[in-house]
Design an enzyme around this catalytic site. Structure first.
Site, PDB file in Angstrom:
ATOM      1  N   ASP A  43     -11.863 -96.677  16.544  1.00  0.00           N
ATOM      2  CA  ASP A  43     -12.224 -95.888  17.720  1.00  0.00           C
ATOM      3  C   ASP A  43     -13.110 -96.651  18.689  1.00  0.00           C
ATOM      4  O   ASP A  43     -13.536 -96.116  19.702  1.00  0.00           O
ATOM      5  CB  ASP A  43     -12.893 -94.572  17.312  1.00  0.00           C
ATOM      6  N   THR A  44     -13.404 -97.921  18.415  1.00  0.00           N
ATOM      7  CA  THR A  44     -14.269 -98.719  19.279  1.00  0.00           C
ATOM      8  C   THR A  44     -13.637-100.076  19.550  1.00  0.00           C
ATOM      9  O   THR A  44     -13.106-100.705  18.643  1.00  0.00           O
ATOM     10  CB  THR A  44     -15.654 -98.935  18.627  1.00  0.00           C
ATOM     11  N   VAL A  45     -13.687-100.500  20.807  1.00  0.00           N
ATOM     12  CA  VAL A  45     -13.223-101.835  21.172  1.00  0.00           C
ATOM     13  C   VAL A  45     -14.317-102.521  21.981  1.00  0.00           C
ATOM     14  O   VAL A  45     -15.150-101.863  22.597  1.00  0.00           O
ATOM     15  CB  VAL A  45     -11.909-101.808  21.992  1.00  0.00           C
TER      16      VAL A  45
END
Length: 203
Positions: A43-45
Site C-alpha cells: 500500500d506504499t510506494v
C-alpha cells in the site's frame, strides 16, 4: 479469476517466488503451509528524483490499510488515502483528534541539506509503517556519523520497535551480529530476527 480477484502478476513475480521458496525445507514435511500474499505490504510506494541542477523530490504515496479510505473519486479509478487513521479519541493522548491539527502518521519523504550552504546533501525515504521514522534515523546516522555512502547506508541491516511502543518487540533484519542479538535478549528484549529488508530509497 471469474469469481474472485487473482493477483496473477504478483504470484508470478520472481521476488515473491523466492520468498515462498525459502519456506521449503527438503529435510522435513510441511503439513501446515500457510498461503502467501504477493500483495503484502503493497500500500506504499516511494521514489527519489534529482535533476542536474540539484532540484530534488522525495516522494511517498500510501493509501493505507489496503484500500485506504475506500472512497473512489468518480471517474478516477483509484482510492483516496487513509493515512490520518492513527488519531486517538482519548483527550489525554497527544495524538487526539482536534481542530487545526494533523494526526500522526509515518509518511516521511525527506531531504537533507548542508547546514552552511543549504545545498542538497541527499534525498531519501523508506516504507514500512512504524519502521519509517526509525529507519530514517538509522539511515541518517549511518551516513553522517559513520560516513557510509548512500548505498552502504541503505544496505546496512536495521532494527525496528515493531509496533512503535516502548514495550514492543525488537525486529532486527538479517545481517546483525548474533552476539548483538544475544546481548539484547540478555537485557530482556523480545527480539524477532526478520528475513529480508524494509525497502529504502535514496540518492
Amino acid at each position: 479469476p471469474d469469481v474472485v480477484p487473482v493477483p496473477s502478476k504478483g504470484m508470478l513475480d520472481p521476488e515473491y517466488a523466492a520468498e515462498r521458496r525459502k519456506l521449503i525445507d527438503p529435510s522435513k514435511a510441511s503439513p501446515d503451509v500457510e498461503r502467501g500474499s504477493p500483495a503484502y505490504g503493497s500500500d506504499t510506494v516511494s521514489f527519489q528524483v534529482v535533476d542536474r541542477h540539484g532540484n530534488a523530490v522525495s516522494m511517498v504515496n500510501s493509501n493505507y490499510e489496503g484500500f485506504g479510505s475506500g472512497i473512489i473519486p468518480k471517474g478516477c479509478g483509484f482510492t483516496l488515502q487513509n493515512r490520518g487513521a492513527n488519531f486517538s479519541l482519548n483527550p489525554e493522548h497527544p495524538n487526539v483528534i482536534a481542530p487545526c491539527k494533523r494526526p500522526y502518521h509515518t509518511i516521511i519523504p525527506a531531504l537533507i541539506l548542508h547546514r552552511d550552504t543549504q545545498e542538497l546533501y541527499g534525498t531519501f525515504t523508506n516504507m514500512g509503517g512504524f519502521m519509517q521514522p526509525q529507519g530514517h534515523v538509522q539511515l541518517v546516522v549511518n551516513m553522517l556519523d559513520y560516513d557510509l555512502n548512500p548505498q552502504a547506508a541503505i544496505d546496512a541491516p536495521r532494527f525496528c520497535i515493531a509496533d512503535g511502543t516502548a514495550n514492543g518487540a525488537v525486529a532486527i533484519e538479517e545481517g546483525v551480529d548474533p552476539e548483538v542479538i544475544q546481548a539484547l535478549q540478555d537485557m530482556g528484549h523480545h527480539v524477532l530476527v526478520k528475513d529480508g529488508r524494509k525497502l529504502v530509497t535514496g540518492i
